[in-house]
Design a protein around this motif. Structure first.
Motif, PDB file in Angstrom:
ATOM      1  N   GLY A 137     -21.183 -51.183  18.679  1.00 16.92           N
ATOM      2  CA  GLY A 137     -22.233 -51.108  17.671  1.00 16.92           C
ATOM      3  C   GLY A 137     -22.495 -49.696  17.169  1.00 16.92           C
ATOM      4  O   GLY A 137     -23.467 -49.455  16.455  1.00 16.92           O
ATOM      5  N   ARG A 138     -21.616 -48.774  17.510  1.00 14.87           N
ATOM      6  CA  ARG A 138     -21.743 -47.416  16.985  1.00 14.87           C
ATOM      7  C   ARG A 138     -20.944 -47.314  15.699  1.00 14.87           C
ATOM      8  O   ARG A 138     -19.791 -47.750  15.641  1.00 14.87           O
ATOM      9  CB  ARG A 138     -21.175 -46.393  17.975  1.00 14.87           C
ATOM     10  CG  ARG A 138     -21.711 -46.545  19.378  1.00 14.87           C
ATOM     11  CD  ARG A 138     -23.160 -46.066  19.466  1.00 14.87           C
ATOM     12  NE  ARG A 138     -23.523 -45.830  20.843  1.00 14.87           N
ATOM     13  CZ  ARG A 138     -23.793 -44.624  21.323  1.00 14.87           C
ATOM     14  NH1 ARG A 138     -23.779 -43.567  20.530  1.00 14.87           N
ATOM     15  NH2 ARG A 138     -24.102 -44.481  22.600  1.00 14.87           N
ATOM     16  N   VAL A 139     -21.525 -46.719  14.703  1.00 10.46           N
ATOM     17  CA  VAL A 139     -20.812 -46.557  13.443  1.00 10.46           C
ATOM     18  C   VAL A 139     -19.981 -45.262  13.495  1.00 10.46           C
ATOM     19  O   VAL A 139     -20.481 -44.213  13.886  1.00 10.46           O
ATOM     20  CB  VAL A 139     -21.796 -46.507  12.259  1.00 10.46           C
ATOM     21  CG1 VAL A 139     -21.028 -46.284  10.940  1.00 10.46           C
ATOM     22  CG2 VAL A 139     -22.604 -47.789  12.204  1.00 10.46           C
ATOM     23  N   VAL A 140     -18.713 -45.385  13.120  1.00 12.19           N
ATOM     24  CA  VAL A 140     -17.835 -44.212  13.027  1.00 12.19           C
ATOM     25  C   VAL A 140     -17.646 -43.886  11.547  1.00 12.19           C
ATOM     26  O   VAL A 140     -17.275 -44.760  10.776  1.00 12.19           O
ATOM     27  CB  VAL A 140     -16.462 -44.502  13.678  1.00 12.19           C
ATOM     28  CG1 VAL A 140     -15.539 -43.292  13.523  1.00 12.19           C
ATOM     29  CG2 VAL A 140     -16.630 -44.887  15.135  1.00 12.19           C
ATOM     30  N   PRO A 141     -17.960 -42.700  11.100  1.00 13.22           N
ATOM     31  CA  PRO A 141     -18.303 -41.508  11.881  1.00 13.22           C
ATOM     32  C   PRO A 141     -19.814 -41.234  11.973  1.00 13.22           C
ATOM     33  O   PRO A 141     -20.185 -40.234  12.591  1.00 13.22           O
ATOM     34  CB  PRO A 141     -17.650 -40.404  11.058  1.00 13.22           C
ATOM     35  CG  PRO A 141     -17.804 -40.867   9.647  1.00 13.22           C
ATOM     36  CD  PRO A 141     -17.749 -42.368   9.684  1.00 13.22           C
ATOM     37  N   ASN A 142     -20.625 -42.072  11.388  1.00 16.56           N
ATOM     38  CA  ASN A 142     -22.056 -41.741  11.315  1.00 16.56           C
ATOM     39  C   ASN A 142     -22.689 -41.475  12.674  1.00 16.56           C
ATOM     40  O   ASN A 142     -23.406 -40.486  12.854  1.00 16.56           O
ATOM     41  CB  ASN A 142     -22.828 -42.870  10.621  1.00 16.56           C
ATOM     42  CG  ASN A 142     -22.203 -43.211   9.272  1.00 16.56           C
ATOM     43  OD1 ASN A 142     -20.982 -43.254   9.151  1.00 16.56           O
ATOM     44  ND2 ASN A 142     -23.014 -43.433   8.277  1.00 16.56           N
ATOM     45  N   ASP A 143     -22.414 -42.357  13.615  1.00 14.94           N
ATOM     46  CA  ASP A 143     -22.989 -42.159  14.945  1.00 14.94           C
ATOM     47  C   ASP A 143     -22.087 -41.286  15.817  1.00 14.94           C
ATOM     48  O   ASP A 143     -22.571 -40.398  16.514  1.00 14.94           O
ATOM     49  CB  ASP A 143     -23.194 -43.510  15.632  1.00 14.94           C
ATOM     50  CG  ASP A 143     -24.150 -44.394  14.843  1.00 14.94           C
ATOM     51  OD1 ASP A 143     -24.981 -43.854  14.084  1.00 14.94           O
ATOM     52  OD2 ASP A 143     -24.049 -45.628  14.970  1.00 14.94           O
ATOM     53  N   VAL A 144     -20.827 -41.558  15.763  1.00 21.12           N
ATOM     54  CA  VAL A 144     -19.877 -40.811  16.594  1.00 21.12           C
ATOM     55  C   VAL A 144     -18.623 -40.491  15.769  1.00 21.12           C
ATOM     56  O   VAL A 144     -18.103 -41.359  15.070  1.00 21.12           O
ATOM     57  CB  VAL A 144     -19.455 -41.632  17.836  1.00 21.12           C
ATOM     58  CG1 VAL A 144     -18.526 -40.818  18.724  1.00 21.12           C
ATOM     59  CG2 VAL A 144     -20.679 -42.098  18.625  1.00 21.12           C
ATOM     60  N   SER A 145     -18.193 -39.261  15.846  1.00 23.00           N
ATOM     61  CA  SER A 145     -16.941 -38.859  15.205  1.00 23.00           C
ATOM     62  C   SER A 145     -15.788 -39.005  16.186  1.00 23.00           C
ATOM     63  O   SER A 145     -15.974 -38.857  17.389  1.00 23.00           O
ATOM     64  CB  SER A 145     -17.019 -37.397  14.748  1.00 23.00           C
ATOM     65  OG  SER A 145     -17.875 -37.272  13.637  1.00 23.00           O
ATOM     66  N   VAL A 146     -14.599 -39.254  15.650  1.00 24.08           N
ATOM     67  CA  VAL A 146     -13.411 -39.358  16.505  1.00 24.08           C
ATOM     68  C   VAL A 146     -12.257 -38.597  15.860  1.00 24.08           C
ATOM     69  O   VAL A 146     -12.023 -38.716  14.656  1.00 24.08           O
ATOM     70  CB  VAL A 146     -12.997 -40.825  16.711  1.00 24.08           C
ATOM     71  CG1 VAL A 146     -11.729 -40.899  17.552  1.00 24.08           C
ATOM     72  CG2 VAL A 146     -14.123 -41.615  17.367  1.00 24.08           C
ATOM     73  N   ILE A 147     -11.572 -37.824  16.675  1.00 21.01           N
ATOM     74  CA  ILE A 147     -10.399 -37.105  16.177  1.00 21.01           C
ATOM     75  C   ILE A 147      -9.257 -37.250  17.167  1.00 21.01           C
ATOM     76  O   ILE A 147      -9.487 -37.313  18.377  1.00 21.01           O
ATOM     77  CB  ILE A 147     -10.728 -35.614  15.922  1.00 21.01           C
ATOM     78  CG1 ILE A 147      -9.543 -34.906  15.255  1.00 21.01           C
ATOM     79  CG2 ILE A 147     -11.097 -34.898  17.225  1.00 21.01           C
ATOM     80  CD1 ILE A 147      -9.872 -33.498  14.757  1.00 21.01           C
ATOM     81  N   GLY A 148      -8.029 -37.351  16.651  1.00 30.91           N
ATOM     82  CA  GLY A 148      -6.854 -37.500  17.510  1.00 30.91           C
ATOM     83  C   GLY A 148      -5.854 -36.383  17.285  1.00 30.91           C
ATOM     84  O   GLY A 148      -6.170 -35.362  16.674  1.00 30.91           O
ATOM     85  N   ILE A 149      -4.661 -36.566  17.802  1.00 29.64           N
ATOM     86  CA  ILE A 149      -3.551 -35.648  17.559  1.00 29.64           C
ATOM     87  C   ILE A 149      -2.287 -36.459  17.311  1.00 29.64           C
ATOM     88  O   ILE A 149      -2.057 -37.461  17.994  1.00 29.64           O
ATOM     89  CB  ILE A 149      -3.302 -34.723  18.777  1.00 29.64           C
ATOM     90  CG1 ILE A 149      -4.436 -33.708  18.915  1.00 29.64           C
ATOM     91  CG2 ILE A 149      -1.977 -33.984  18.650  1.00 29.64           C
ATOM     92  CD1 ILE A 149      -4.227 -32.675  20.017  1.00 29.64           C
ATOM     93  N   THR A 150      -1.532 -36.057  16.373  1.00 29.60           N
ATOM     94  CA  THR A 150      -0.189 -36.543  16.018  1.00 29.60           C
ATOM     95  C   THR A 150      -0.057 -36.923  14.550  1.00 29.60           C
ATOM     96  O   THR A 150       0.878 -36.552  13.890  1.00 29.60           O
ATOM     97  CB  THR A 150       0.285 -37.772  16.831  1.00 29.60           C
ATOM     98  OG1 THR A 150       0.059 -37.545  18.216  1.00 29.60           O
ATOM     99  CG2 THR A 150       1.765 -37.991  16.597  1.00 29.60           C
ATOM    100  N   ASP A 151      -1.035 -37.714  14.068  1.00 24.49           N
ATOM    101  CA  ASP A 151      -0.921 -38.311  12.745  1.00 24.49           C
ATOM    102  C   ASP A 151       0.224 -39.293  12.656  1.00 24.49           C
ATOM    103  O   ASP A 151       1.135 -39.143  11.830  1.00 24.49           O
ATOM    104  CB  ASP A 151      -0.804 -37.251  11.639  1.00 24.49           C
ATOM    105  CG  ASP A 151      -1.071 -37.876  10.268  1.00 24.49           C
ATOM    106  OD1 ASP A 151      -1.757 -38.906  10.207  1.00 24.49           O
ATOM    107  OD2 ASP A 151      -0.574 -37.327   9.268  1.00 24.49           O
ATOM    108  N   ILE A 152       0.161 -40.306  13.500  1.00 26.31           N
ATOM    109  CA  ILE A 152       1.112 -41.404  13.345  1.00 26.31           C
ATOM    110  C   ILE A 152       0.717 -42.205  12.109  1.00 26.31           C
ATOM    111  O   ILE A 152      -0.394 -42.088  11.597  1.00 26.31           O
ATOM    112  CB  ILE A 152       1.123 -42.332  14.574  1.00 26.31           C
ATOM    113  CG1 ILE A 152      -0.275 -42.922  14.845  1.00 26.31           C
ATOM    114  CG2 ILE A 152       1.612 -41.582  15.800  1.00 26.31           C
ATOM    115  CD1 ILE A 152      -0.287 -43.923  15.988  1.00 26.31           C
TER     116      ILE A 152
END
Lengths: 338, 338
Positions: free
Chosen positions: A262-277
DNA sequence: CTGAAAGCGCTAACAT
DNA sequence: ATGTTAGCGCTTTCAG
């Protein structure tokens, strides 16, 4: 099976001449070339690559060993490597070790130096030392994605500056204003993704901050594992405003988990990764990530391996891949006030 | 490179004996076996597979040709095929044609019958007739995923009942009460996914209904294309309550599109796909789909191909894969009233 | 039980 | 410009 000899007979020449036609465009009279080509055509002759490899003492194929083709990163790499190999006149043989070091060893023993002229190795569970032994006895081996540019291994390799990738991710999150950041650190075959973690942590430290050890989860490098780890993480640390995953797969899993929670991304929580698949662009919201230039790495790997093949017994050379690049998409933004 | 001869010399026997040790566990005196094995070990001898292939007239590898390894379905197939091949004592060489028929032909010419003993062909842009010619001249070829069980091709194949899969999808949607259904029909390499479309349409017709032709979109078989097509579709037909995609990739793209459009899946619109790729379980919401047993298909393909290799010149045989199975997850439900 | 010899299909000097 | 001749490393009769 049609052989060279049969073609020769039909063209009223000897095998040597046919062989010459097949490679040297010169030194055979055009008229004869004509006749030979005709014979080849009429008979549907195809050279036996095994015989050729045996006679020449080398074979036109490269091997690529990886742990599990099912990880979406690999197919992208395979595609690029295959293109590069083809351009250089080589076939590419993909060896899937199925996350099993014994299978990897079997491939190494059987293929390297006989079916293939050299081998590209991605993260596998086989130790470098063991690979070195193989490299000595058989064909050259190149580590296609070395994670520690600061510590060149005993084998030729293409190094990727993963620490820098981690740092870029950290800077992005910090600049957005995030302070409560969780981490998902991958543990794929090939070991922990330490460099990425360390690069991130160092950048955070440079900003005078630090990551709470309780906000760091180590887990397998997959969507599912990222999902599960994220659920756990948010339960333990509900006030996180951002999550850094050392790999897009886990990041994507984390996004799914957050949505489910129930968390809105990115409003509540941001997420970042690595690679760019590829998938990073295709999920919703599209993932902010630090791009690794897969194609460049694949091409460099193939080029360097071929170089090793052509000039063996050179000291192992480390090539650095192009630096990682931050790609901002829709999974990150400034944290909400309060 | 250490050769058989060197091993023989060291073990004070001849090459023939070493060769015998390497395969026949019998007919060599245990004492000699001992000595030979020791020599092999000390010298680090590895048989040259090219020489062996040349001498034996066959090679322990199978080829798998596919159009683009980047399509997530293929890696799953590759994994299963590689396991099956390995179990049967074969290597698996993956040939990526990069959606280019010429590359496919090159692989066919070069590999079939020399580097590999036989070839598994997935959807490629090469015509069956052309494949037949190759099959005649060189190694056996098997079509690994034939979409028309009702029309056996001139080549051995593993047939998948895609029409049945389409019908299952239709029945599921109809039973839920959907009447306004849109369709995304894939056009991957290998042609339109007709059978799936037709099976679906037939089942709908059986229920006394029909699909509006304007609600059928043909598009490339990928997440991106599915996304784009779905956006278009919903613009043209805003009152659809369900979407059937002939492939999970498009279905996943469609889900993303619907979310972007502000439609809730499955509350506002249901989505169903075909195949059950791993990703189908990993997206949010998890995708309802009709599962194709990829592993079984891969195993059957490998088995049949090996059979062809061992008993060549048999009439082409068609094997039917296990029937498709409906997997209900969270992307479908009954339409809202009104 | 082990050795000798021929040959798999091709290439690569070396002759002619 | 083309033919001759030797292998490449291994398997496989066939003798001993």
């Amino acid at each position: 099976m049609v052989t060279l000899a049969e073609v020769a007979k039909r063209a009223r020449v000897t095998a040597a001449t046919v062989s010459n036609v097949l490679r040297n465009r010169e030194k055979v009279k055009p008229e004869t070339v004509e006749r030979v080509l005709a014979a080849i055509n009429e008979l549907g002759y195809r050279p036996n690559l095994n015989a050729r490899a045996l006679a020449e003492g080398r074979s036109p194929t490269l091997a690529l060993m990886l742990s599990n083709i099912t990880n979406p990163f690999y197919p992208e790499f395979v595609l690029a490597a295959e293109r590069a190999a083809r351009k250089a006149g080589f076939f590419l043989m993909v060896c899937n070790t199925d996350d099993n070091a014994d299978i990897g060893r079997a491939y190494l023993n059987q293929i390297a130096g006989t079916l293939a002229e050299g081998m590209l190795v991605m993260n596998t569970d086989i130790e470098i030392n063991e690979l070195c032994v193989s490299a000595m006895n058989n064909a050259p081996i190149l580590l296609a994605m070395w994670e520690h540019p600061e510590a060149p291994p005993a084998l030729p390799c293409v190094a990727v500056e993963f620490a820098k990738a981690g740092a870029l991710a950290a800077r992005h999150l910090l600049e957005l204003g995030h302070r409560k950041i969780g981490m998902l650190v991958g543990d794929g075959s090939g070991g922990l993704q330490d460099a990425r973690h360390d690069g991130f942590a160092a950048e955070v430290a440079r900003a005078g901050l630090r990551i709470d050890a309780a906000a760091v989860m180590r887990t397998r490098d997959s969507i599912d594992a990222g999902y599960a780890a994220c659920v756990q993480l948010m339960a333990a640390q509900p006030d996180l405003t951002a999550i850094f995953a050392t790999n897009d797969l886990m990041a994507i899993g984390a996004v799914q988990a957050l949505i489910t929670l129930g968390r809105v991304v990115p409003n509540d929580v941001s997420v970042i990764g690595i690679t760019d698949i590829q998938l990073a662009r295709q999920v919703h919201p599209p993932l902010t990530t630090v791009a690794i230039d897969t194609t460049a790495i694949a091409e460099l790997s193939v080029t360097c391996l071929i170089e090793q093949i052509e000039r063996p017994r050179q000291p192992p050379k480390m090539v650095i891949a192009p630096p990682p690049v931050l790609i901002v998409r829709a999974s990150t933004r400034a944290p909400a006030r309060g």
